[in-house]
Scaffold this motif. Structure first.
Motif, PDB file in Angstrom:
ATOM      1  N   THR A 185       0.836  -1.208   0.000  1.00  0.00           N
ATOM      2  CA  THR A 185       0.000   0.000   0.000  1.00  0.00           C
ATOM      3  C   THR A 185       0.869   1.255   0.000  1.00  0.00           C
ATOM      4  O   THR A 185       0.642   2.192  -0.775  1.00  0.00           O
ATOM      5  N   ARG A 186       1.887   1.241   0.861  1.00  0.00           N
ATOM      6  CA  ARG A 186       2.797   2.397   0.935  1.00  0.00           C
ATOM      7  C   ARG A 186       3.487   2.608  -0.423  1.00  0.00           C
ATOM      8  O   ARG A 186       3.575   3.722  -0.932  1.00  0.00           O
ATOM      9  N   GLU A 187       3.945   1.506  -0.987  1.00  0.00           N
ATOM     10  CA  GLU A 187       4.663   1.599  -2.260  1.00  0.00           C
ATOM     11  C   GLU A 187       3.720   2.073  -3.384  1.00  0.00           C
ATOM     12  O   GLU A 187       4.122   2.857  -4.241  1.00  0.00           O
ATOM     13  N   ALA A 188       2.466   1.628  -3.353  1.00  0.00           N
ATOM     14  CA  ALA A 188       1.502   2.051  -4.376  1.00  0.00           C
ATOM     15  C   ALA A 188       1.270   3.559  -4.292  1.00  0.00           C
ATOM     16  O   ALA A 188       1.206   4.252  -5.325  1.00  0.00           O
ATOM     17  N   ILE A 189       1.178   4.096  -3.090  1.00  0.00           N
ATOM     18  CA  ILE A 189       0.966   5.542  -2.929  1.00  0.00           C
ATOM     19  C   ILE A 189       2.187   6.298  -3.467  1.00  0.00           C
ATOM     20  O   ILE A 189       2.070   7.284  -4.199  1.00  0.00           O
ATOM     21  N   ARG A 190       3.375   5.783  -3.123  1.00  0.00           N
ATOM     22  CA  ARG A 190       4.610   6.433  -3.602  1.00  0.00           C
ATOM     23  C   ARG A 190       4.664   6.434  -5.133  1.00  0.00           C
ATOM     24  O   ARG A 190       4.953   7.455  -5.751  1.00  0.00           O
ATOM     25  N   ARG A 191       4.345   5.297  -5.726  1.00  0.00           N
ATOM     26  CA  ARG A 191       4.408   5.196  -7.195  1.00  0.00           C
ATOM     27  C   ARG A 191       3.348   6.085  -7.851  1.00  0.00           C
ATOM     28  O   ARG A 191       3.593   6.684  -8.891  1.00  0.00           O
ATOM     29  N   ALA A 192       2.150   6.133  -7.248  1.00  0.00           N
ATOM     30  CA  ALA A 192       1.088   6.971  -7.817  1.00  0.00           C
ATOM     31  C   ALA A 192       1.527   8.435  -7.813  1.00  0.00           C
ATOM     32  O   ALA A 192       1.337   9.165  -8.797  1.00  0.00           O
ATOM     33  N   ALA A 194       4.477   9.588  -7.972  1.00  0.00           N
ATOM     34  CA  ALA A 194       5.598   9.843  -8.879  1.00  0.00           C
ATOM     35  C   ALA A 194       5.197   9.700 -10.347  1.00  0.00           C
ATOM     36  O   ALA A 194       5.983  10.020 -11.241  1.00  0.00           O
ATOM     37  N   ALA A 195       3.972   9.251 -10.615  1.00  0.00           N
ATOM     38  CA  ALA A 195       3.564   8.986 -12.003  1.00  0.00           C
ATOM     39  C   ALA A 195       3.368  10.285 -12.782  1.00  0.00           C
ATOM     40  O   ALA A 195       2.973  11.302 -12.206  1.00  0.00           O
ATOM     41  N   ASP A 196       3.635  10.237 -14.087  1.00  0.00           N
ATOM     42  CA  ASP A 196       3.184  11.360 -14.920  1.00  0.00           C
ATOM     43  C   ASP A 196       2.043  10.933 -15.847  1.00  0.00           C
ATOM     44  O   ASP A 196       1.372  11.766 -16.446  1.00  0.00           O
ATOM     45  N   LEU A 197       1.825   9.615 -15.955  1.00  0.00           N
ATOM     46  CA  LEU A 197       0.641   9.108 -16.666  1.00  0.00           C
ATOM     47  C   LEU A 197       0.062   7.983 -15.816  1.00  0.00           C
ATOM     48  O   LEU A 197       0.786   7.060 -15.426  1.00  0.00           O
ATOM     49  N   PHE A 198      -1.230   8.098 -15.498  1.00  0.00           N
ATOM     50  CA  PHE A 198      -1.863   7.124 -14.601  1.00  0.00           C
ATOM     51  C   PHE A 198      -3.073   6.560 -15.335  1.00  0.00           C
ATOM     52  O   PHE A 198      -4.021   7.276 -15.660  1.00  0.00           O
ATOM     53  N   SER A 204     -14.465   0.680 -10.644  1.00  0.00           N
ATOM     54  CA  SER A 204     -15.545   1.640 -10.383  1.00  0.00           C
ATOM     55  C   SER A 204     -15.032   2.839  -9.584  1.00  0.00           C
ATOM     56  O   SER A 204     -15.713   3.843  -9.464  1.00  0.00           O
ATOM     57  N   LEU A 205     -13.815   2.732  -9.039  1.00  0.00           N
ATOM     58  CA  LEU A 205     -13.177   3.803  -8.252  1.00  0.00           C
ATOM     59  C   LEU A 205     -14.046   4.275  -7.095  1.00  0.00           C
ATOM     60  O   LEU A 205     -14.133   5.460  -6.801  1.00  0.00           O
ATOM     61  N   VAL A 206     -14.684   3.325  -6.442  1.00  0.00           N
ATOM     62  CA  VAL A 206     -15.461   3.668  -5.246  1.00  0.00           C
ATOM     63  C   VAL A 206     -14.950   2.938  -4.005  1.00  0.00           C
ATOM     64  O   VAL A 206     -15.426   3.184  -2.910  1.00  0.00           O
ATOM     65  N   VAL A 207     -14.001   1.993  -4.188  1.00  0.00           N
ATOM     66  CA  VAL A 207     -13.492   1.235  -3.045  1.00  0.00           C
ATOM     67  C   VAL A 207     -12.241   1.923  -2.500  1.00  0.00           C
ATOM     68  O   VAL A 207     -11.210   1.966  -3.175  1.00  0.00           O
ATOM     69  N   TYR A 208     -12.366   2.512  -1.311  1.00  0.00           N
ATOM     70  CA  TYR A 208     -11.242   3.218  -0.699  1.00  0.00           C
ATOM     71  C   TYR A 208     -10.538   2.306   0.301  1.00  0.00           C
ATOM     72  O   TYR A 208     -11.156   1.393   0.820  1.00  0.00           O
ATOM     73  N   PRO A 209      -9.240   2.495   0.551  1.00  0.00           N
ATOM     74  CA  PRO A 209      -8.399   3.603   0.086  1.00  0.00           C
ATOM     75  C   PRO A 209      -7.844   3.457  -1.336  1.00  0.00           C
ATOM     76  O   PRO A 209      -7.258   4.408  -1.850  1.00  0.00           O
ATOM     77  N   GLY A 215      -6.270  10.076  -7.536  1.00  0.00           N
ATOM     78  CA  GLY A 215      -6.252  11.459  -7.031  1.00  0.00           C
ATOM     79  C   GLY A 215      -4.850  11.887  -6.614  1.00  0.00           C
ATOM     80  O   GLY A 215      -4.422  13.009  -6.905  1.00  0.00           O
ATOM     81  N   TYR A 216      -4.104  10.977  -5.960  1.00  0.00           N
ATOM     82  CA  TYR A 216      -2.720  11.309  -5.579  1.00  0.00           C
ATOM     83  C   TYR A 216      -1.890  11.626  -6.818  1.00  0.00           C
ATOM     84  O   TYR A 216      -1.059  12.533  -6.806  1.00  0.00           O
ATOM     85  N   ALA A 217      -2.115  10.841  -7.868  1.00  0.00           N
ATOM     86  CA  ALA A 217      -1.346  11.055  -9.097  1.00  0.00           C
ATOM     87  C   ALA A 217      -1.707  12.411  -9.720  1.00  0.00           C
ATOM     88  O   ALA A 217      -0.811  13.185 -10.091  1.00  0.00           O
ATOM     89  N   VAL A 218      -2.996  12.694  -9.797  1.00  0.00           N
ATOM     90  CA  VAL A 218      -3.437  13.945 -10.442  1.00  0.00           C
ATOM     91  C   VAL A 218      -2.950  15.158  -9.641  1.00  0.00           C
ATOM     92  O   VAL A 218      -2.500  16.153 -10.219  1.00  0.00           O
ATOM     93  N   GLU A 219      -3.007  15.056  -8.317  1.00  0.00           N
ATOM     94  CA  GLU A 219      -2.530  16.155  -7.453  1.00  0.00           C
ATOM     95  C   GLU A 219      -1.100  16.560  -7.785  1.00  0.00           C
ATOM     96  O   GLU A 219      -0.730  17.709  -7.680  1.00  0.00           O
ATOM     97  N   ARG A 220      -0.291  15.537  -8.153  1.00  0.00           N
ATOM     98  CA  ARG A 220       1.127  15.827  -8.470  1.00  0.00           C
ATOM     99  C   ARG A 220       1.333  16.091  -9.953  1.00  0.00           C
ATOM    100  O   ARG A 220       2.445  16.036 -10.451  1.00  0.00           O
TER     101      ARG A 220
END
Ligand code: NAD
Length: 264
Positions: A185-192, A194-198, A204-209, A215-220
């Motif tokens: 999970t930690r590594e997935a957040i880090r990779r997201a 650092a992405a420039d294309l996601f 369905s993008l409704v299952v959190y976290p 969203g983390y990718a777009v924020e960066r």
């Protein structure tokens, strides 16, 4: 479903972005495996239309030997994935990885089909675990599925007990209310981040976290692309939304990528 020339345009656009990307992260959900015959959760034929959600509840698993017995039998019988084959979408993703174009594949799926299609372990983050292995709920040791199938169940526990510590065994997939694997999970957040294309495929993008990752990718500053049959709550953030079956859309993207690279 989008008209054919719109799909061709979308394939070409995604191929151009893929070739130009420094860090492409691919994020998949149950929708990428429906064409392998594994139902998703929220589609019209989804699991929720047929099964009681309590079957997938972690606290219920801990509390109820009969439920454990049933879940272990489902696991033995193949559960999600063991009897299924990767489809054209899994192979397309694996080919993009093999072409050296993908930073990592993050999947919510527990079916193990990305690995079976050829995505190497060091490029794969299974953030909801995987039925490729079973795990001990006390010492968290993992055992390959094939090995655990030879084990007898403990009559009182309803499942085999861990040979290392005697703890309860469970399939490697994460149930509702069960903690997600922390390292993945930690590594997935880090990779997201650092992405420039996601690229989201079949979620369905409704299952959190998990659904927070785009969203983390777009924020960066990453460009977001969503390939999903039905609308998602993050469509408005995407540079491109494709309403098509993943197994019909993605092979054309790979073909266009190869053409672009050949032409370069
Ligand atoms: P979901 O069921 O919530 O959503 C799947 C999405 O995929 C839907 O929006 C649907 O419209 C779309 N879809 C279905 N078939 C498609 C196709 N051929 N091409 C493109 N899109 C398609 O799935 P989720 O977002 O992954 O969340 C469900 C949770 O359930 C996840 O945590 C996952 O671990 C788990 N799950 C896993 C499996 C599996 O391992 N195969 C199966 C069911 C559920």
């Amino acid at each position: 479903m989008a008209p054919v020339d719109e799909l061709l345009q979308a394939q070409l656009q995604l191929a151009r972005w893929t070739v130009a990307a420094r860090r492409l992260v691919i994020f998949t959900g149950a929708g990428i495996s429906t064409e392998s015959g594994i139902p998703d959760f929220r589609g019209p034929q989804g699991v929720w239309t047929q099964l009681d959600p309590r079957q997938f509840d972690f606290q219920a698993y801990l509390a109820d030997p009969e439920l454990r017995r049933q879940r272990w039998q489902v696991y033995r019988d193949g559960g999600l994935g063991a009897n299924a084959q990767p489809n054209a979408a899994h192979f397309a993703v694996a080919e993009l990885v093999q072409l050296g174009l993908v930073d990592c594949v993050i999947t919510q799926n527990v079916d193990g089909l990305h690995a079976r299609a050829g995505v190497p372990e060091d490029r794969l983050l299974e953030i909801h675990g995987s039925n490729r292995f079973a795990k001990c709920l006390s010492c968290w040791k993992r055992y390959p599925r094939e090995e655990t199938l030879r084990w007898e169940s403990d009559p009182a526990a309803g499942v085999p007990l861990c040979p290392a510590c005697g703890g309860l065994m469970k399939s490697g997939g994460v149930s509702f209310g069960e903690p997600m694997p922390p390292d993945e999970t930690r590594e997935a957040i880090r990779r997201a981040r650092a992405a420039d294309l996601f690229l989201v495929i079949g979620s369905s993008l409704v299952v959190y976290p998990a659904a927070a990752l785009p969203g983390y990718a777009v924020e960066r500053g990453a460009r977001l692309v969503i390939v999903n049959l039905s609308p998602t709550p993050l469509d408005h953030l995407a540079a491109l939304v494709v309403r098509a079956k993943a197994g019909e859309f993605l092979p054309g993207v790979v073909a266009a990528v190869k053409q672009l690279r050949g032409a370069a």
